[in-house]
Design an enzyme around this catalytic site. Structure first.
Site, PDB file in Angstrom:
ATOM      1  N   ASP A  63     -31.307   3.178 -19.527  1.00 38.55           N
ATOM      2  CA  ASP A  63     -30.911   4.797 -19.579  1.00 38.55           C
ATOM      3  C   ASP A  63     -30.944   5.119 -21.227  1.00 38.55           C
ATOM      4  OD1 ASP A  63     -31.133   4.995 -16.933  1.00 38.55           O
ATOM      5  OD2 ASP A  63     -29.034   4.835 -16.822  1.00 38.55           O
ATOM      6  N   ARG A  68     -33.224   7.989 -25.834  1.00 38.51           N
ATOM      7  CA  ARG A  68     -33.756   8.220 -27.187  1.00 38.51           C
ATOM      8  C   ARG A  68     -35.132   8.718 -27.074  1.00 38.51           C
ATOM      9  NH1 ARG A  68     -36.767   4.500 -30.258  1.00 38.51           N
ATOM     10  NH2 ARG A  68     -36.732   2.886 -28.636  1.00 38.51           N
ATOM     11  N   ASN A 138     -27.468  13.722 -22.061  1.00 42.01           N
ATOM     12  CA  ASN A 138     -26.321  13.333 -21.164  1.00 42.01           C
ATOM     13  C   ASN A 138     -25.059  14.166 -21.631  1.00 42.01           C
ATOM     14  OD1 ASN A 138     -27.178  11.524 -19.387  1.00 42.01           O
ATOM     15  ND2 ASN A 138     -26.122   9.706 -20.414  1.00 42.01           N
ATOM     16  N   ASP A 139     -24.588  14.049 -23.134  1.00 41.89           N
ATOM     17  CA  ASP A 139     -23.536  14.204 -23.343  1.00 41.89           C
ATOM     18  C   ASP A 139     -23.191  14.300 -25.054  1.00 41.89           C
ATOM     19  OD1 ASP A 139     -22.756  11.720 -24.019  1.00 41.89           O
ATOM     20  OD2 ASP A 139     -22.032  11.559 -21.959  1.00 41.89           O
ATOM     21  N   ARG A 149      -4.290   6.565 -31.325  1.00 43.44           N
ATOM     22  CA  ARG A 149      -3.474   7.719 -31.429  1.00 43.44           C
ATOM     23  C   ARG A 149      -4.280   8.934 -30.701  1.00 43.44           C
ATOM     24  NH1 ARG A 149      -1.418   8.398 -37.474  1.00 43.44           N
ATOM     25  NH2 ARG A 149      -0.110   9.621 -36.402  1.00 43.44           N
ATOM     26  N   TYR A 181     -20.454   9.065 -19.204  1.00 46.49           N
ATOM     27  CA  TYR A 181     -19.176   8.796 -19.669  1.00 46.49           C
ATOM     28  C   TYR A 181     -18.226   9.689 -19.107  1.00 46.49           C
ATOM     29  CZ  TYR A 181     -15.690   7.802 -23.390  1.00 46.49           C
ATOM     30  OH  TYR A 181     -14.640   7.496 -24.106  1.00 46.49           O
ATOM     31  N   SER A 182     -18.618  10.964 -18.680  1.00 38.24           N
ATOM     32  CA  SER A 182     -17.960  11.987 -18.093  1.00 38.24           C
ATOM     33  C   SER A 182     -17.155  11.172 -16.636  1.00 38.24           C
ATOM     34  CB  SER A 182     -18.653  13.171 -17.655  1.00 38.24           C
ATOM     35  OG  SER A 182     -17.566  14.102 -16.932  1.00 38.24           O
ATOM     36  N   LEU A 183     -18.035  10.665 -15.985  1.00 35.72           N
ATOM     37  CA  LEU A 183     -17.484  10.182 -14.814  1.00 35.72           C
ATOM     38  C   LEU A 183     -16.765   9.058 -15.046  1.00 35.72           C
ATOM     39  CD1 LEU A 183     -17.931   9.616 -11.565  1.00 35.72           C
ATOM     40  CD2 LEU A 183     -19.817   7.941 -12.008  1.00 35.72           C
TER      41      LEU A 183
END
Length: 289
Positions: A63, A68, A138-139, A149, A181-183
């Site tokens: 993926d 890319r 994607n994101d 932090r 990543y959201s999932l």
């Protein structure tokens, strides 16, 4: 057909896939154009230099390689055939063992170029100047560096404040990126054809901040607020830049979609089931013993 070829050199199958490509290229009236690293591996073929001259693009890897390739095309209306040489390959079009028939279907026009919404983003400095800009399939992720932090981010949708996020960061994703990543951060799965923008906080330090799905024509603005350390903007998990207090990240739907080659057969939910285990265990294994 002028076929661009981009690949990840970390896969053992890559030389064999390239040999297959060149063995059938002439019979299919394909002219392979290889990026520099692949050209050195193959030892034959022309170099890939201008994406605007391509009829299609093949990505050899996983993926990440397809992502890319999508950024390399930079919004051009060129279909991408993703060949999975890795483990997951959720976005790719076929497995390595199916490469030759997939290539024949591509050359013969026997495929669907499924449009996938992309995002564009600008990093704007305190003077209001655009410092960086990108496209993502994607994101975009605004997140802290190497310190454990919480950071504070002001998030706006079409200029209206929707909250002050106290979290490790925030993911702004496309429907395609909703399964990335959201999932993992607790965001919803969005069917790729349902155009929208997903805002997902990363480890929020409050119960009041939860993932949000907004219209595709909205603009998201994120500002760093009272952050004790430098932040990072990451594009598709691969490239990005630093981000400091006083800067703004503005994200909106990109002007042109990314077109991913799909062949008849597998549906989105079938891919979810096979690749991500969607739907739980098969019926014969889901019964108590």
């Amino acid at each position: 057909m002028r076929l661009g070829v981009i690949g990840h050199q970390g896969y053992e199958e890559l030389p064999g896939i390239l040999r297959t490509l060149f063995s059938v290229a002439s019979s299919l009236d394909i002219e392979p154009l290889l990026e520099q690293g692949l050209h050195e591996v193959a030892g034959v073929g022309a170099r890939l230099e201008d994406p605007g001259l391509l009829d299609a693009l093949v990505t050899l890897g996983g993926d990440g390689t397809l992502l890319r390739g999508a950024r390399y095309l930079d919004g051009r209306d060129i279909p991408i055939l993703g060949v999975n040489l890795g483990r997951l390959g959720f976005l790719t079009s076929c497995q390595s063992e199916d490469f030759e028939p997939a290539l024949r279907n591509l050359a013969g026009g026997d495929y669907v170029a499924q449009p996938r919404m992309a995002l564009s983003a600008r990093a704007i400095d305190p003077k209001g100047e655009t410092r960086k800009q990108w496209r993502a399939l994607n994101d975009f992720v605004l997140h802290k560096g190497g310190f454990a932090r919480v950071v504070r981010l002001n998030v706006f949708v079409d200029g209206e404040s929707i909250g002050n996020y106290a979290a490790d960061g925030v993911v702004i994703s496309t429907p395609t990126g909703s399964t990335a990543y959201s999932l993992s951060a607790g965001g919803p799965v969005v069917v790729p054809t349902v155009e929208s923008i997903v805002i997902t906080p990363i480890s929020p330090h409050t119960l009041a901040i939860r993932p949000l799905v907004i219209p595709a024509d909205a603009e998201v603005t994120v500002e760093a607020n009272e952050t004790p350390t430098e932040l990072l903007v990451t594009v598709d998990g691969q490239v990005g830049t630093s981000f400091v207090k006083g800067e703004k990240l503005k994200v909106r739907k990109a002007d042109n979609p990314v077109r991913i080659v799909r062949f008849p057969g597998a549906t989105f939910f079938e891919r979810m089931n096979v690749k991500l285990g969607w739907g739980g265990l098969p019926p014969d294994r889901d019964q108590p013993s």
